[in-house]
Write a protein that holds these residues in place. Structure first.
Motif, mmCIF file in Angstrom:
data_model
loop_
_atom_site.group_PDB
_atom_site.id
_atom_site.type_symbol
_atom_site.label_atom_id
_atom_site.label_comp_id
_atom_site.label_asym_id
_atom_site.label_seq_id
_atom_site.Cartn_x
_atom_site.Cartn_y
_atom_site.Cartn_z
ATOM 1 N N PRO A 102 46.830 41.714 46.185
ATOM 2 C CA PRO A 102 45.568 41.546 46.899
ATOM 3 C C PRO A 102 45.479 40.225 47.646
ATOM 4 C CG PRO A 102 45.229 41.078 44.592
ATOM 5 C CD PRO A 102 46.687 41.377 44.755
ATOM 6 N N TYR A 111 50.981 39.152 50.881
ATOM 7 C CA TYR A 111 51.820 40.089 50.124
ATOM 8 C C TYR A 111 52.437 41.116 51.076
ATOM 9 C CZ TYR A 111 49.913 38.219 45.796
ATOM 10 O OH TYR A 111 49.584 37.390 44.765
ATOM 11 N N ARG A 153 38.448 47.163 42.711
ATOM 12 C CA ARG A 153 38.049 46.333 43.834
ATOM 13 C C ARG A 153 38.135 44.872 43.436
ATOM 14 N NH1 ARG A 153 32.862 44.741 46.718
ATOM 15 N NH2 ARG A 153 31.614 45.240 44.912
ATOM 16 N N ARG A 154 38.745 44.057 44.278
ATOM 17 C CA ARG A 154 38.721 42.600 44.116
ATOM 18 C C ARG A 154 38.138 42.027 45.393
ATOM 19 N NH1 ARG A 154 44.072 40.439 40.908
ATOM 20 N NH2 ARG A 154 43.997 41.946 39.216
ATOM 21 N N PRO A 155 37.832 40.726 45.427
ATOM 22 C CA PRO A 155 37.225 40.192 46.639
ATOM 23 C C PRO A 155 38.077 40.512 47.874
ATOM 24 C CG PRO A 155 37.217 38.536 44.921
ATOM 25 C CD PRO A 155 37.990 39.692 44.391
ATOM 26 N N ASP A 156 37.510 41.208 48.821
ATOM 27 C CA ASP A 156 38.137 41.585 50.101
ATOM 28 C C ASP A 156 39.227 42.663 49.993
ATOM 29 O OD1 ASP A 156 36.556 39.602 51.191
ATOM 30 O OD2 ASP A 156 38.162 38.105 51.208
ATOM 31 N N GLU A 166 36.899 43.719 39.841
ATOM 32 C CA GLU A 166 37.588 42.665 39.086
ATOM 33 C C GLU A 166 37.257 41.339 39.748
ATOM 34 O OE1 GLU A 166 41.715 43.794 39.014
ATOM 35 O OE2 GLU A 166 41.349 45.428 37.611
ATOM 36 N N GLU A 173 39.642 36.091 48.271
ATOM 37 C CA GLU A 173 41.020 36.090 47.781
ATOM 38 C C GLU A 173 41.555 34.665 47.600
ATOM 39 O OE1 GLU A 173 42.517 38.152 51.512
ATOM 40 O OE2 GLU A 173 44.164 36.775 51.139
ATOM 41 N N ASP A 174 40.904 33.688 48.241
ATOM 42 C CA ASP A 174 41.377 32.308 48.171
ATOM 43 C C ASP A 174 40.577 31.417 47.214
ATOM 44 O OD1 ASP A 174 43.267 32.655 50.335
ATOM 45 O OD2 ASP A 174 41.526 32.723 51.656
ATOM 46 N N PRO A 215 49.521 32.163 46.263
ATOM 47 C CA PRO A 215 49.485 33.442 45.568
ATOM 48 C C PRO A 215 50.881 34.038 45.607
ATOM 49 C CG PRO A 215 48.412 33.631 47.708
ATOM 50 C CD PRO A 215 48.835 32.199 47.559
ATOM 51 N N GLY A 216 51.260 34.735 44.568
ATOM 52 C CA GLY A 216 52.612 35.255 44.543
ATOM 53 C C GLY A 216 52.777 36.412 43.594
ATOM 54 N N GLU A 217 54.011 36.761 43.394
ATOM 55 C CA GLU A 217 54.353 37.889 42.551
ATOM 56 C C GLU A 217 55.631 37.517 41.814
ATOM 57 O OE1 GLU A 217 54.955 41.296 44.998
ATOM 58 O OE2 GLU A 217 54.264 42.677 43.470
ATOM 59 N N LEU A 242 51.328 39.914 39.306
ATOM 60 C CA LEU A 242 50.715 39.009 40.282
ATOM 61 C C LEU A 242 50.582 37.626 39.661
ATOM 62 C CD1 LEU A 242 47.899 41.355 41.599
ATOM 63 C CD2 LEU A 242 50.070 40.813 42.712
ATOM 64 N N SER A 243 50.722 36.606 40.494
ATOM 65 C CA SER A 243 50.615 35.242 39.988
ATOM 66 C C SER A 243 49.954 34.373 41.052
ATOM 67 C CB SER A 243 51.996 34.693 39.652
ATOM 68 O OG SER A 243 52.723 34.519 40.841
ATOM 69 N N ASP A 274 47.083 44.592 33.611
ATOM 70 C CA ASP A 274 46.174 44.744 34.746
ATOM 71 C C ASP A 274 44.992 43.796 34.681
ATOM 72 O OD1 ASP A 274 47.668 46.590 35.929
ATOM 73 O OD2 ASP A 274 46.420 48.331 35.449
ATOM 74 N N ARG A 275 44.469 43.595 33.481
ATOM 75 C CA ARG A 275 43.236 42.836 33.369
ATOM 76 C C ARG A 275 43.356 41.553 32.553
ATOM 77 N NH1 ARG A 275 38.281 45.203 34.302
ATOM 78 N NH2 ARG A 275 38.458 47.073 35.555
ATOM 79 N N LEU A 299 39.868 39.954 32.964
ATOM 80 C CA LEU A 299 39.266 40.207 34.279
ATOM 81 C C LEU A 299 38.298 41.375 34.187
ATOM 82 C CD1 LEU A 299 42.013 40.375 37.048
ATOM 83 C CD2 LEU A 299 39.858 39.186 37.231
#
Lengths: 287, 207
Positions: A58, A62, A79-82, B46, B78-79, B124-126, B136-137, B170-171, B206
């Motif tokens: 997300p 990515y 759903r996450r932000p955006d 989430e 997202e940021d 942000p990464g994976e 996800l990281s 996931d959470r 989450l």
């Protein structure tokens, strides 16, 4: 005295949680039924855009690993932000930007109205929580640091109320304050006044979405300052105060506001009225 | 001081129990409203994180002590995220105090802080723990304001830090964080700015 401070913390926690619950009622409902969630069928939608990119995570960086074509159906998972996590026809799971699936159809053929927290949403639902930091700008305790938390509700697009609790720190005094503030925002008020007119006028331009909105704030509450031994001339206990402020909110992101203001306090201390001025900057988020 | 601690803990206790209660009460409201509002029905969100952390805090002029606390975040975009932390440690006597006099009364030896932070997901990464699994990281930076209580003092605190988080499932997220807490004190009879750095690790959920 500590009680005041702690009441504020409790109020903050409570409002945060209640706003959280009220804003995400549907989601909370799902959480509470976690065991059944697996068996529940997710929302299915038909893509009407030429294509939808599926990212591995997300975030804008990515990589895109799959593309869904027009006419395919997708399932919405979370759903996450955006961003939305979706599953394609052929079982691939990935993330897509909210704006990319804003134009999708329900199985009934009706366009879906997916939730996105936008400007309009903010002005409609009114919960917001945040914190501020600042400094006293005049008088004996000039330069004292302040920090406050606030939780508010906005019944009208241009009118908000908030509870605020804060602390004042300096080498001379330590203090606490709490109170109730009313905020009036002229720009949304302008929109609210024009809206009925715009409805009648077919040629009317869309009303502006203000990114920067100034506000006027009026408030009242209690303040305490405990002086350190060498500065006994200062200090009062739980004295009433009223205050007013001029400030502005700026929308950094759609549900995230940076806010700055200059505030004037008038505190009725035991002997005389103490005038304090404070500038503050803060961040708020809304639901 | 004790009284205050009890209130803080009570408030935090409430904050841990209330989501459960509110979730339940909200569920019944949601049921009534589910027909009225199609928007967003059935979509899980989430946005929030709630969890606990444990680690070591180095308290300048005193000692390094174990610290435990509660961590909660709200992801705005997202940021960007907002974070609220509460941490607590018990400070044993410093080597100076063991040889001379106590600088801090035994009743004031609890170190407590509250942080309100603004966070930015810088990288942000994976990550790929195995060929079949990806997680996800994010490497993030935080800065903010807070309140520190120690030795009978209450201090306005600036906080700066960096951290890394990775999704275990996931959470469930696993965090490692390094934070500097700066404030002015005259606990050792001179005014100085201290840096209390804590290294913590924790899990958050989450929802």
């Amino acid at each position: 005295m500590p009680r005041l401070y702690l009441t504020t913390i409790s109020v903050f926690c409570l409002s945060l949680l209640s706003s959280l619950a009220s804003a995400d009622q549907v989601a909370s409902h799902q959480d509470s039924q976690a065991p059944q969630a697996a068996t529940k069928t997710p929302m299915k939608l038909e893509v009407i855009d030429p294509y939808v990119d599926m990212h591995t995570g997300p975030g804008r960086g990515y990589p895109v690993f799959h593309v869904i074509e027009q006419g395919e159906t997708i399932e919405i998972l979370t759903r996450r932000p955006d961003w939305y996590e979706i599953r394609s026809n052929n079982g691939k799971t990935g993330w897509t930007k909210a704006s990319q699936i804003s134009r999708t159809l329900q199985p009934t053929g009706v366009p879906v109205d997916l939730p996105t927290v936008g400007h309009g949403d903010y002005l409609r639902n009114g919960w917001r929580v945040g914190f501020t930091g600042g400094q006293i700008a005049n008088g004996d305790i000039k330069g004292a640091d302040t920090f406050s938390v606030n939780a508010g509700y906005r019944p009208l697009s241009w009118l908000g109320t908030e509870l605020e609790g804060g602390k004042i720190y300096s080498t001379k005094v330590s203090g606490e304050y709490y109170g109730l503030n009313v905020l009036i925002e002229p720009f949304p008020l302008w929109n609210a006044l024009l809206e009925p007119l715009a409805r009648w006028d077919i040629n009317a331009k869309a009303l502006p979405n203000w990114k920067l909105t100034p506000y006027l704030l009026f408030g009242a509450g209690k303040m305490s300052l405990d002086a350190q031994p060498q500065h006994t001339e200062l200090g009062f206990d739980r004295s009433s105060h009223y205050n007013y402020a001029l400030g502005a909110s700026y929308y950094l992101a759609r549900n995230f506001v940076i806010r700055g203001e200059y505030r004037w306090y008038s505190v009725s201390a035991t002997d005389d009225t103490v005038k304090l001025e404070e500038w503050k900057i803060g961040f708020s988020t809304f639901f | 001081m004790e009284n205050r601690l009890q209130h803080v803990l009570l408030a935090l206790g409430k904050s841990a129990l209330l989501p459960l209660f509110l979730t339940l009460s909200a569920a019944s409201v949601a049921e009534q409203q589910s027909n009225a509002d199609e928007k967003g029905a059935g979509i899980d969100t989430e946005f929030f994180e709630l969890g606990a952390f444990i680690g070591i805090i180095n308290i300048e002029d005193f000692a390094s002590e174990p610290v435990v606390g509660i961590r909660s975040s709200f992801h705005a975009t997202e940021d960007i995220f907002l974070q609220f932390n509460f941490g607590s440690a018990e400070v044993s006597r410093s080597s100076y105090e063991k040889n001379a006099v106590d600088l801090v009364d035994s009743s004031d030896r609890d170190y407590r802080y509250v942080d309100l932070l603004l966070g930015y997901n810088l990288f942000p990464g994976e990550v790929f723990p195995s060929s079949a699994r990806s997680a996800l990281s994010a490497f993030h930076l935080v800065a903010g304001l807070g309140h520190t209580e120690f030795g009978g003092e209450e201090n306005f605190t600036y906080i700066f830090g960096a951290g890394y988080r990775i999704s275990v499932s996931d959470r469930l997220l696993w965090h490692v964080d390094l934070r500097d807490h700066l404030y002015k004190t005259n606990l050792i009879q001179k005014n100085e700015t201290v840096h209390n750095i804590d290294l913590t690790t924790g899990l958050t959920y989450l929802f």
